[in-house]
Design an enzyme around this catalytic site. Structure first.
Site, short mmCIF file in Angstrom:
data_model
loop_
_atom_site.label_atom_id
_atom_site.label_comp_id
_atom_site.label_asym_id
_atom_site.label_seq_id
_atom_site.Cartn_x
_atom_site.Cartn_y
_atom_site.Cartn_z
CD GLU A 185 -3.08 -1.06 2.10
OE1 GLU A 185 -2.94 -0.35 3.11
OE2 GLU A 185 -4.13 -1.69 1.86
CD GLU A 188 -3.56 -6.32 2.37
OE1 GLU A 188 -4.33 -5.64 3.08
OE2 GLU A 188 -2.33 -6.18 2.38
#
Ligand code: GAL
Length: 961
Positions: free
Chosen positions: A184, A273
């Site tokens: 991320e 995810e």
């Protein structure tokens, strides 16, 4: 001969319809196109779940969890590798024991799973420092950038972990199919850094496609720099549509619809995810998190994502959460348990979420045309506009996939309609019924083994060619109507073995109509095709099926708690299964006649003589009209757990006494720091600057009093839930809450100048003017902040004292934290309490001189240790996960560190979190021997101790890892 041929044909067909996860030894090639990943040119739908080995410090249990993943139909596991877990100091790396990731990767391969390898360097994961070792806080150069300092550090980590990953790649015959760079990486990004991670990986032998997980919808790293420096081959997207508000489990997609974006035209849609649980930020308890992300959410959001986006790569976060044992937690968002409300609980038990993963996972694995689909026109839902459809089709086979759900995704009622379906084999009117917050993926135009499925309004769970016939498991909501249409060249013979199913034949089509109710069984023979056994169940009945592969083809099993694997030797089907008392029904190819159930199906699997000689129960079976073998498994033997008695106690904190010898402690005398947080008083007292990174830390400050001092002013940063205790000349003055000053998430907010203040009046007569006075402070370090926004300010926030003054009188400080690194338990297990430094937590410590007293006795401020031991002799060949339960109400006035056989397995207290039960994982727990429990109770005030403690079993099955 005919029979033999049909068996061979069945085998061939079976192989063709199964995706094959990693097999040992053979080097293979990983490629991709806009539809899916491919291994040696064969498409796969990647169905992965996240597992953190560092949250389960027991290698045997890794196997258990990974086998449970595989048994749910996952064909991959996503693994973060935590830099902090392996590196106590610069240049020092440990990959032994519970840190043996080479073994982890071997185990993944043996379990039949591909691996998405995620070595960071930054991983987040609510783990201390977001995976950064705390020593990195003292290294110059901004974390997650290409700046010198940090650059050498992360390269060092990568050059240690990459070669291990590299030798386990699919391209080298191992399981690793993807390599995830960073995590991320959205703000304060540095393309040179992102590129360098990949260059290092390639230099270290990484050959599989490189991916990264983008957060918070598109418009970020991968799309902005899609082709420039730092761009990865297959960017994916993280999505948590259900939020983390476990206190409100009825929420429904507060963070959006959860549709994974297609980031580039040349790559598959990758849900890198996808939410499969939640952190418990509001201390609601993980059962609520499991509810928030339960089967209804999974059915609606996962299926919606599958069909609306055509995603073929999924990784669910988490499949199994585990435990923040030791000082593994990032303190702001989590407490000891990282159960996550996942499909498999912290104690490795399966939940209804697991059932839903299994229904979906088996479908994705069996129905291979799903790996390549384009959006197509969807059938109309005549009669009810409340329902809507979305469709995709495989351009090569024509197979259609139709999602049926409510138009209003928040609708809660049940609605029915007739689908007017222009399917590949014709136009069909079929009934559908959908509950609120549910969704169905229906299939049409599908070569199901040797059959032709024209259309069905039941969902397909799986199908297998077994013994020359197709066995298919279809399912639907209990009570809902279903219709299945199959094609034949002549009228087949239909035998309804169980249930109420109406059959009608005409125009080359057999139409079956029914309501989903229990498990219906229909045997269809003739009609120009090989025989077929259709098993049509409710959701619940479908979830009772397991599928396993044997060298002689697949077997299906109905019943048992879990089927890990199966072998067929002679006429014996041996199931590695977890069982309780109940029915087991096995669909296996001939010559299977007998069924054995035991802990491990194959002897010597993966080179290890696993459970060799372990008892296998022969289950007495009879042949059913369905051609299966039916029997009953035995109940597990009762597991007796001892009471926890014989406690002994000893108070400590000699460091508080003025005469304590601190001459060998480290002098805390730095006047500068690399920390971006400037010290408010000198010397610098940041614990990390002196090499003390985890757990409690002691300070002793010596000053020659003038006699005019009236007050002690301190300030400490501990991370959320931390505190500090203060003594002057041996007298306890009180405690204060440690500062947090993290997670503002707002870079414009300047550091809090007064993060964890504590002001202590000096009682009259306590000071010794003109002489040495000793200030002793015990500061908790609850773990290190993450570095999500890559600005260094949060991650490099100090721990320990950040300011200290006694009316301006100069103080000479010494500091002491953990006494070295525990070579077995790693850098995160042990802190700097006196008892820890002296080995009071270790099994062999002699406590006979300690006072006999139970933990409920009144505490004095400071640290009191309790120890006891207990014998276990759990039934062999059974899996009995054991926990420790704290009875009574916890007090905010104390906190308890729990050590099992020397391992810090968690922290308990009213201020720590809602947790009352702590998992004692096998491996750390000796299930057939003596165990030592030690509690270190730090009390802020005189209160009664934590009260009665007991052992309990989370479950009990025959079998186990
Ligand atoms: C994601 C992150 C994971 C984990 C998760 C929440 O944003 O990549 O590491 O922190 O959120 O549990």
């Amino acid at each position: 001969m005919r029979r033999l041929l049909s068996v061979l044909l069945a085998l061939l067909l079976t192989c063709a319809t199964l995706t094959a996860p990693a097999r040992a030894g053979t080097a293979r090639e990983v490629t991709y196109d806009q539809y899916s990943l491919m291994v040696d040119g064969r498409r796969i739908v990647l169905q992965s779940a996240e597992f953190h080995y560092f949250r389960l410090p027991s290698q045997e249990l890794w196997r258990d969890v990974l086998e449970k993943f595989r048994a749910a139909g996952f064909n991959a596991v996503s693994l973060y590798f935590s830099w902090a877990y392996h590196s106590p100091a610069p240049g020092v790396y440990d990959f032994g024991g519970v840190r043996d990731v080479d073994r982890l990767l071997r185990t993944a391969r043996e379990a039949g799973l591909y691996v998405i390898a995620r070595p960071g360097p930054y991983i987040n994961a609510e783990s201390t420092g977001g995976g950064f070792p705390a020593w990195l806080k003292t290294v110059p150069g901004r974390g997650r950038s290409f700046e010198p300092g940090y650059r050498e550090a992360y390269r060092e980590w990568l050059h240690r972990i990459n070669p291990i990953i590299a030798r386990h790649q699919v391209t080298n015959g191992g399981p690793v199919i993807l390599y995830n760079a960073e995590n991320e990486y959205q703000v304060n990004t540095d393309a040179a850094y992102m590129q360098d991670i990949q260059d290092q990986a390639r230099a270290d032998g990484i050959t599989v496609p490189i991916t990264t997980n983008d957060c918070c919808d598109a418009g970020s790293w991968s799309s902005t720099w899609a082709t420039g420096p730092g761009a990865v081959q297959i960017p994916g997207v993280d999505d948590y549509p259900q939020s983390f508000e476990c206190a409100n489990p009825e929420l429904w997609g507060p963070w959006g619809e959860g549709l994974t974006e297609k980031l580039r035209d040349d790559i598959p849609v990758f849900a890198a995810e996808y939410q499969a649980g939640a952190i418990d930020v509001g201390n609601a308890g993980y059962d609520r998190c499991r509810q928030l992300t339960g089967p209804a959410f999974m059915k609606f959001f996962y299926k919606n994502n599958l069909i609306q986006t055509g995603a073929t790569m999924f990784s669910y976060y988490m499949g199994y959460g585990g435990t923040n044992w030791g000082w593994l937690a990032q303190p702001n968002d989590v407490y000891t348990s990282y159960d996550y409300g996942a499909a498999i609980t912290e104690a490795r038990r399966l939940t209804p979420k697991y059932d839903e993963f299994k229904r979906q996972g088996y479908f994705l694995e069996a129905v291979t045309p799903l790996a390549k689909t384009d959006a197509v026109t969807s059938p109309a839902t005549s009669g009810n506009a409340a329902l809507t459809t979305v469709a995709r089709a495989n351009p090569d086979t024509g197979t259609q996939f139709v999602l049926v759900r409510h138009a209003d995704r928040a609708a809660t009622g049940t609605d029915s309609a007739t689908l007017d379906w222009a399917a590949p084999d014709g136009r069909y009117q079929v009934p559908v019924q959908v509950k609120g917050r549910d969704a169905h993926v229906l299939v049409a135009g599908y070569d199901l083994g040797g059959q032709r499925l024209a259309v069905s309004t039941s969902e397909i769970m799986t199908h297998a060619a077994i013994g020359g016939r197709d066995v298919a498991v279809l399912y639907g909501t209990a009570g809902s109507p279903g219709a299945t249409v199959l094609r034949y060249s002549s009228q087949p013979s239909v035998k309804v073995l169980e249930g109420a199913v109406r059959a009608a034949y005409g125009g080359g089509e057999l139409r079956l109509d029914y309501a989903h109710d229990g498990l219906a069984r229909v045997l269809v023979t003739g009609g120009g095709r090989r025989p077929m056994l259709l098993l049509i169940g409710t959701d619940e009945e479908a979830a009772r099926f397991w599928r396993a592969s044997t060298a002689a083809g697949p077997v299906l099993v109905r019943g048992t708690e879990l089927v890990r694997s199966a072998t067929l030797r002679g006429d014996v089907v041996r199931l590695a299964a977890d069982t309780v008392a109940g029915e087991v029904e096995v669909f296996a190819p001939p010559p299977a006649r007998r069924v054995e159930v035991g802990p491990r199906a194959e002897i010597g699997r993966g080179g290890a003589a696993a459970s060799q000689g372990a008892a296998h129960d022969e289950v007495r079976v009879t042949r059913t009209a369905s051609g299966s073998l039916l029997g009953v498994t035995r109940a597990p033997a009762a597991a007796k757990l001892p009471e926890l008695t014989g406690w002994r106690a000893r108070a400590e904190a000699p460091e508080a006494a003025p005469g304590f010898d601190d001459s060998r402690w480290t002098a805390a005398d730095h006047t500068t720091t690399t920390s971006p947080h400037p010290p408010r008083t000198l010397p610098v007292l940041y614990a990390d600057d002196y090499g003390f990174h985890y757990g409690n830390v002691w300070y002793r400050g010596h000053f020659t009093a003038t006699g005019t001092e009236t007050r002690i002013d301190l300030n400490a940063i501990t991370g959320l839930r931390g505190n500090y205790l203060v003594w002057l000349n041996g007298r306890y003055l009180g405690s204060a809450a440690g500062g947090v000053q993290a997670d503002s998430g707002d870079q414009s907010t300047p550091p809090n100048p007064d993060p964890g203040p504590g002001h202590f009046d000096i009682p009259t007569g306590l000071l010794k003017p003109g002489a040495d006075n000793v200030l002793a402070v015990l500061v908790a370090n609850m773990g290190h902040n993450d570095d999500w926004i890559a600005d260094d300010l949060r991650f490099k926030q100090p721990r320990g004292l950040v300011a200290a003054s006694v009316g301006g009188t100069p103080i000479a400080w010494r500091i002491q934290g953990a006494a070295g690194v525990d070579r077995v338990r790693g850098p995160l297990s042990t802190g700097g309490l006196y008892g820890e430094r002296t080995g009071w937590h270790l099994p062999r410590y002699q406590d006979r001189s300690w006072k006999e007293t139970a933990p409920a006795t009144p505490l004095t401020p400071g640290v009191t240790w309790y120890r006891t031991s207990f014998e276990l002799d759990l039934p062999k060949g059974q899996d009995v996960p054991v926990g420790l339960r704290f009875g009574g109400d916890p007090s905010p006035e104390y906190r308890v560190l729990i050590f099992l056989n020397g391992w810090n397995v968690g922290q308990y207290g009213a201020d720590i979190g809602p947790q009352r039960e702590f998992s004692l994982p096998a491996g750390l727990l000796d299930e057939h021997g003596n165990n030592t429990l030690a509690l270190a109770v730090t009390a802020e005030r005189p209160v009664a101790g934590p009260g009665p403690l007991s052992l309990f079993a989370y479950g009990n099955v025959r079998g186990g890892p």
